[in-house]
Design an enzyme around this catalytic site. Sequence first.
Site, PDB file in Angstrom:
ATOM      1  N   ARG A 162       0.866  -1.174   0.000  1.00 42.89           N
ATOM      2  CA  ARG A 162       0.000   0.000   0.000  1.00 42.89           C
ATOM      3  C   ARG A 162       0.906   1.227   0.000  1.00 42.89           C
ATOM      4  O   ARG A 162       1.997   1.209   0.581  1.00 42.89           O
ATOM      5  CB  ARG A 162      -0.906   0.033   1.232  1.00 42.89           C
TER       6      ARG A 162
ATOM      7  N   LYS B  72      -2.402  -2.477   7.761  1.00 44.92           N
ATOM      8  CA  LYS B  72      -3.658  -2.107   8.401  1.00 44.92           C
ATOM      9  C   LYS B  72      -3.877  -2.930   9.669  1.00 44.92           C
ATOM     10  O   LYS B  72      -3.538  -4.103   9.719  1.00 44.92           O
ATOM     11  CB  LYS B  72      -4.830  -2.337   7.442  1.00 44.92           C
TER      12      LYS B  72
ATOM     13  N   HIS C 194      -1.670   3.275  -6.464  1.00 46.38           N
ATOM     14  CA  HIS C 194      -2.601   2.163  -6.267  1.00 46.38           C
ATOM     15  C   HIS C 194      -2.720   1.319  -7.533  1.00 46.38           C
ATOM     16  O   HIS C 194      -2.890   0.096  -7.462  1.00 46.38           O
ATOM     17  CB  HIS C 194      -3.971   2.693  -5.854  1.00 46.38           C
TER      18      HIS C 194
ATOM     19  N   ARG D 267       0.052  -1.073  -7.551  1.00 48.83           N
ATOM     20  CA  ARG D 267      -0.258  -2.191  -6.642  1.00 48.83           C
ATOM     21  C   ARG D 267      -1.168  -3.202  -7.339  1.00 48.83           C
ATOM     22  O   ARG D 267      -0.968  -4.415  -7.234  1.00 48.83           O
ATOM     23  CB  ARG D 267      -0.912  -1.638  -5.378  1.00 48.83           C
TER      24      ARG D 267
ATOM     25  N   HIS E  13      -4.455  -8.438   2.523  1.00 48.08           N
ATOM     26  CA  HIS E  13      -5.910  -8.429   2.636  1.00 48.08           C
ATOM     27  C   HIS E  13      -6.338  -9.400   3.737  1.00 48.08           C
ATOM     28  O   HIS E  13      -5.958 -10.572   3.717  1.00 48.08           O
ATOM     29  CB  HIS E  13      -6.564  -8.870   1.318  1.00 48.08           C
TER      30      HIS E  13
ATOM     31  N   TYR F 237      -9.666  -9.415  -8.482  1.00 42.93           N
ATOM     32  CA  TYR F 237      -8.722  -9.793  -9.541  1.00 42.93           C
ATOM     33  C   TYR F 237      -9.119 -11.088 -10.252  1.00 42.93           C
ATOM     34  O   TYR F 237      -8.364 -11.575 -11.083  1.00 42.93           O
ATOM     35  CB  TYR F 237      -7.316  -9.955  -8.953  1.00 42.93           C
TER      36      TYR F 237
END
Length: 343
Positions: free
Chosen positions: A191, A215, A287, A290, A313, A322
């Site tokens: 990220r 995160k 992004h 990424r 994730h 994806y």
Amino acid sequence: MTPKAKNSNEALIELFLDMVAAERGGAKNTLAAYARDLADFSAALASEASGQRGHSISARAELGRAKAGIHPTSVAQTSIISASTDDLRAYLGSLGKRGFAASSVARRLSAIRQLYRFLYAEGRRGDDPSAVIEGPKRGRALPKVLSIADVDRLLAQARADMSRADQPMAEQLRAARLNCLIEVLYATGLRVSELVALPKSAANRNARMLTVRGKGNKERLVPLNEAAKLAMRDYLALLAEAGRHQQTQWLFPSFGEAGHLTRQHFARDLKELAVAAGLRADRVSPHVLRHAFASHLLHNGADLRVVQTLLGHSDISTTQIYTHVLEERLKSLVRDLHPLGEE
């Protein structure tokens, strides 16, 4: 300063944000987004109570509050602690009239749901008025993806800019930093907030993996390829030559408040590079790089679960944006390898 009432909207939102920061390790940007969304919700409830949202909505809301056992005489105005399901529906409906996209309405609803789940768990409310509300119907847009050739053009332009011998040291250092950022981002799929905040120790000469704090304050390992390691070594050599190597703990230092390069600064530099490389600026962002990392891995046979781990994730459903890449690859395999495939 007047102390906040225990169940005032402001106090409840602050309590919720404290929980997100302490228990979930919420990042500064996450906390700021929750604060904005919930402050707007709070203001909308207050405006409904003052009669600015129309009698029909107020009547439905009063009926909902009565069913929940909250009587008009028990509250001075509609608030977070007294709002009914109909109040929430009325608020979400008003967002559409204000021109909010379905994705933005869904984000507001998510913040409201989390707030009420927290209040219910804490015993501040005996019910959760958001539990039965369905989110807006929305199609999930496919991510913008650069081709491998496009990424090659970006990297070639970055290396060419870095190799120009006629430029001042400051410009050469800026070009080397941008080349390093792109190489590391495309090699790892970080990220952008994780990338710009990498410590200087990430460029350890013998490191084969990066330890990334993402995160929710969760750590994960991502591998480094030789191109990324070389880009970091070249960049750090120039940083040392400029006399800034010992002055900072960050790999990408800046004189700003954070001490490291900002996401916005990197995005601007990347768009300028894209134009120089003959690509459209609106198709290129950190992004998007990424996304390119993930899509190119899947296209070349990587497992979706592996890509989920590399991207950080927590839920496989996030990585499933994806799957269009996998679908195309499967079609190609059947076409090329099946005995009855197209000739």
